[in-house]
Design a protein around this motif. Sequence first.
Motif, PDB file in Angstrom:
ATOM      1  N   PRO A   1       0.839  -1.202   0.000  1.00 16.57           N
ATOM      2  CA  PRO A   1       0.000   0.000   0.000  1.00 16.57           C
ATOM      3  C   PRO A   1       0.875   1.254   0.000  1.00 16.57           C
ATOM      4  O   PRO A   1       1.854   1.335   0.744  1.00 16.57           O
ATOM      5  CB  PRO A   1      -0.793  -0.118   1.310  1.00 16.57           C
ATOM      6  CG  PRO A   1      -0.690  -1.550   1.704  1.00 16.57           C
ATOM      7  CD  PRO A   1       0.631  -2.020   1.205  1.00 16.57           C
ATOM      8  N   GLN A   2       0.520   2.207  -0.846  1.00 18.38           N
ATOM      9  CA  GLN A   2       1.325   3.423  -0.988  1.00 18.38           C
ATOM     10  C   GLN A   2       0.408   4.636  -0.977  1.00 18.38           C
ATOM     11  O   GLN A   2      -0.669   4.623  -1.583  1.00 18.38           O
ATOM     12  CB  GLN A   2       2.102   3.383  -2.312  1.00 18.38           C
ATOM     13  CG  GLN A   2       2.938   4.629  -2.577  1.00 18.38           C
ATOM     14  CD  GLN A   2       3.470   4.654  -4.004  1.00 18.38           C
ATOM     15  OE1 GLN A   2       2.741   4.371  -4.953  1.00 18.38           O
ATOM     16  NE2 GLN A   2       4.736   5.000  -4.174  1.00 18.38           N
ATOM     17  N   LEU A   3       0.831   5.675  -0.271  1.00 16.54           N
ATOM     18  CA  LEU A   3       0.068   6.913  -0.238  1.00 16.54           C
ATOM     19  C   LEU A   3       0.566   7.827  -1.349  1.00 16.54           C
ATOM     20  O   LEU A   3       1.671   8.362  -1.299  1.00 16.54           O
ATOM     21  CB  LEU A   3       0.227   7.607   1.129  1.00 16.54           C
ATOM     22  CG  LEU A   3      -0.640   8.839   1.381  1.00 16.54           C
ATOM     23  CD1 LEU A   3      -2.112   8.521   1.206  1.00 16.54           C
ATOM     24  CD2 LEU A   3      -0.389   9.400   2.771  1.00 16.54           C
ATOM     25  N   MET A   4      -0.273   7.982  -2.380  1.00 17.94           N
ATOM     26  CA  MET A   4       0.069   8.844  -3.516  1.00 17.94           C
ATOM     27  C   MET A   4      -1.137   9.748  -3.771  1.00 17.94           C
ATOM     28  O   MET A   4      -1.880   9.572  -4.726  1.00 17.94           O
ATOM     29  CB  MET A   4       0.399   7.996  -4.748  1.00 17.94           C
ATOM     30  CG  MET A   4       0.896   8.779  -5.936  1.00 17.94           C
ATOM     31  SD  MET A   4       1.324   7.638  -7.269  1.00 17.94           S
ATOM     32  CE  MET A   4       1.622   8.799  -8.596  1.00 17.94           C
ATOM     33  N   ILE A   5      -1.330  10.688  -2.868  1.00 20.48           N
ATOM     34  CA  ILE A   5      -2.550  11.492  -2.713  1.00 20.48           C
ATOM     35  C   ILE A   5      -3.664  10.587  -2.193  1.00 20.48           C
ATOM     36  O   ILE A   5      -4.319  10.879  -1.210  1.00 20.48           O
ATOM     37  CB  ILE A   5      -2.976  12.232  -3.986  1.00 20.48           C
ATOM     38  CG1 ILE A   5      -1.851  13.166  -4.471  1.00 20.48           C
ATOM     39  CG2 ILE A   5      -4.238  13.058  -3.717  1.00 20.48           C
ATOM     40  CD1 ILE A   5      -2.204  13.992  -5.697  1.00 20.48           C
ATOM     41  N   THR A   6      -3.909   9.468  -2.881  1.00 22.77           N
ATOM     42  CA  THR A   6      -4.837   8.447  -2.376  1.00 22.77           C
ATOM     43  C   THR A   6      -4.046   7.168  -2.080  1.00 22.77           C
ATOM     44  O   THR A   6      -2.877   7.038  -2.472  1.00 22.77           O
ATOM     45  CB  THR A   6      -5.933   8.143  -3.414  1.00 22.77           C
ATOM     46  OG1 THR A   6      -5.313   7.759  -4.643  1.00 22.77           O
ATOM     47  CG2 THR A   6      -6.823   9.349  -3.635  1.00 22.77           C
ATOM     48  N   THR A   7      -4.704   6.212  -1.411  1.00 19.76           N
ATOM     49  CA  THR A   7      -4.062   4.935  -1.083  1.00 19.76           C
ATOM     50  C   THR A   7      -4.180   3.995  -2.269  1.00 19.76           C
ATOM     51  O   THR A   7      -5.278   3.665  -2.703  1.00 19.76           O
ATOM     52  CB  THR A   7      -4.731   4.290   0.144  1.00 19.76           C
ATOM     53  OG1 THR A   7      -4.686   5.214   1.226  1.00 19.76           O
ATOM     54  CG2 THR A   7      -4.011   3.013   0.538  1.00 19.76           C
ATOM     55  N   ARG A   8      -3.061   3.566  -2.800  1.00 15.71           N
ATOM     56  CA  ARG A   8      -3.065   2.714  -3.984  1.00 15.71           C
ATOM     57  C   ARG A   8      -2.055   1.587  -3.806  1.00 15.71           C
ATOM     58  O   ARG A   8      -1.101   1.704  -3.021  1.00 15.71           O
ATOM     59  CB  ARG A   8      -2.711   3.519  -5.234  1.00 15.71           C
ATOM     60  CG  ARG A   8      -1.344   4.174  -5.164  1.00 15.71           C
ATOM     61  CD  ARG A   8      -1.052   5.018  -6.382  1.00 15.71           C
ATOM     62  NE  ARG A   8      -0.888   4.211  -7.570  1.00 15.71           N
ATOM     63  CZ  ARG A   8       0.276   3.721  -7.975  1.00 15.71           C
ATOM     64  NH1 ARG A   8       1.388   3.951  -7.281  1.00 15.71           N
ATOM     65  NH2 ARG A   8       0.341   3.003  -9.067  1.00 15.71           N
ATOM     66  N   PRO A   9      -2.222   0.473  -4.549  1.00 16.01           N
ATOM     67  CA  PRO A   9      -1.206  -0.582  -4.539  1.00 16.01           C
ATOM     68  C   PRO A   9      -0.016  -0.158  -5.396  1.00 16.01           C
ATOM     69  O   PRO A   9      -0.171   0.083  -6.598  1.00 16.01           O
ATOM     70  CB  PRO A   9      -1.935  -1.791  -5.128  1.00 16.01           C
ATOM     71  CG  PRO A   9      -3.056  -1.222  -5.927  1.00 16.01           C
ATOM     72  CD  PRO A   9      -3.399   0.108  -5.349  1.00 16.01           C
ATOM     73  N   LYS A  10       1.139  -0.067  -4.789  1.00 14.93           N
ATOM     74  CA  LYS A  10       2.314   0.494  -5.467  1.00 14.93           C
ATOM     75  C   LYS A  10       2.652  -0.252  -6.750  1.00 14.93           C
ATOM     76  O   LYS A  10       3.056   0.357  -7.752  1.00 14.93           O
ATOM     77  CB  LYS A  10       3.514   0.466  -4.512  1.00 14.93           C
ATOM     78  CG  LYS A  10       4.775   1.095  -5.090  1.00 14.93           C
ATOM     79  CD  LYS A  10       5.891   1.129  -4.066  1.00 14.93           C
ATOM     80  CE  LYS A  10       7.148   1.773  -4.625  1.00 14.93           C
ATOM     81  NZ  LYS A  10       8.239   1.816  -3.609  1.00 14.93           N
TER      82      LYS A  10
END
Length: 533
Positions: free
Chosen positions: A512-521
């Motif tokens: 899980p990665q925080l890229m403005i929203t939470t997304r699968p990296k």
Amino acid sequence: METLVFARWKSWAVLLPICLVASLRIIWMLIQFIDLVWWTPKRHAIVAQKQGLRGPAPRLLLGNVMEIKRLRESVPDALHAFRHDLTLQQLLPENVLWSKLYGKNHLIWWGPDANIVMTDMDILKELLSSKHTLSLGKPLLLTRFLEPVTGIGLVLANGETWSHERRVIGPAFHSDKLKGLVQTMVNLAVNMADSWDQILWDNDGEGEIEIEGNMAELTADIIAHTQFGSSYKRGRVIFQLLEELKEFVYKYGHLLIIPGIRYVPIPAFRRLRRMTLVVETSIQDIIKDRKAAVQAGENSSYGADLLGLMLSESEKNSQDKKQPQLTMQQLVDECKTFFFAGHETTAQLLTWALLLLAHDSTWQDKARAEIVSLCKGKIPDFESISKMKTVEMILFETLRLFTPANSIIRAALCDMKVGDLHVLKGMCFWIPIASIHLDPELWGDGVYDFNPERFAEGISKAAKHPMAFLPFAHGPRNCIGQGFALMEAKLVLATLLPRFSFAPSPSYRHCPQLMITTRPKYGAPIIVKKLSS
């Protein structure tokens, strides 16, 4: 000689006031700068420390931004299993560390802004209530960070501006208006499912499909059609540019908090200004065409899509002389806001929901059985999805474990008191949603388990405090598009689950990665199998 002396004296007489005014302005700007980066933060720190709030020492101008960036970049690149007990460490490592060092409620600095990290549920209840609707808003630094992607629309507006825009736009999201968008959403979901059929047909009915990319494309199509109607093709171009802007904000967002930096003449920021101009000009053209068609009598109304509903409500307010119409810039900003928020958040919600169901065949079967029972072989509609309790519970549990927006930020627009806290104008509250959603004290020992059953009696009884579930915030400033997002997510799941089964892919890397929203990296590959009927 006397004439020359007189000419020089006259020149100085003209230049002296100009130089004096310029010098005074420079001095005033210097005073404001010192106040911004030193004096005001110092006052805020003193007030916070007197109330027992401690935190990491800030750097001049940047605060703790670089330390937060370093901590987020230092987390493990991927977890060894699909587990949720380390999700918070992946997304908000700074919150995990500083909560241990300084307490759950502590102080961090986002640039020169003092942020009170707040997880006290009773204070949050007051903070998000109507009591402080107009005295709390979005901070300037957050606006600088998000404006390239969302514009200064409803999400970032403050005070009376926010109140006016909410009144004008709100009716467009009432359930009776949303019903008219169901058929469009279902048609696009069916088109995607048909394309999956073709892919799987070539692989004996089973194969790996990258879910995140598919959900991003589907929700982009849905928001383009439902927001811009017949202009959806032009909307898709806007979406592609907003995706590039999102990547830019993720890469350079820590710099955007510096005042005026986007105007520095370097290639990256010149590209930012170009992309922003193209997006806004494209949206303006769509709006102008829509208005011109109505004025010329080519169309009898602005249309039933979101843009048409916004234009109709704005005009209705103007005719009743209650409120002025939204300006062109406000309309552009609202379109940017709903295009990004309406697409990005729902895409990630659906991605994580399908990943969770792929790893839990029991709940997948429960959801499929409910859909088949309610739809009876027909495509889902508004009435059938409104009865899908199991699907709704699954979506709520997905939002708890992987909420798209990981924090809520509110800035004090005046000196005020919240609970027992005295807060000066400019101080902010930072609410770490992911920390609250994964707090064992609120959710019990099974906090890290995927268990939709916890929502069986509704949101207010799912945790030990009714305010503990915050994916759409609470109170008057809650997410205006939550009904739209949940309806869309239900329709997509109700279209896919009767046609396909989902299983984990060996190529999936859980990160899980925080890229403005939470997304699968590393994306979300899933094994998809076509069901016989």
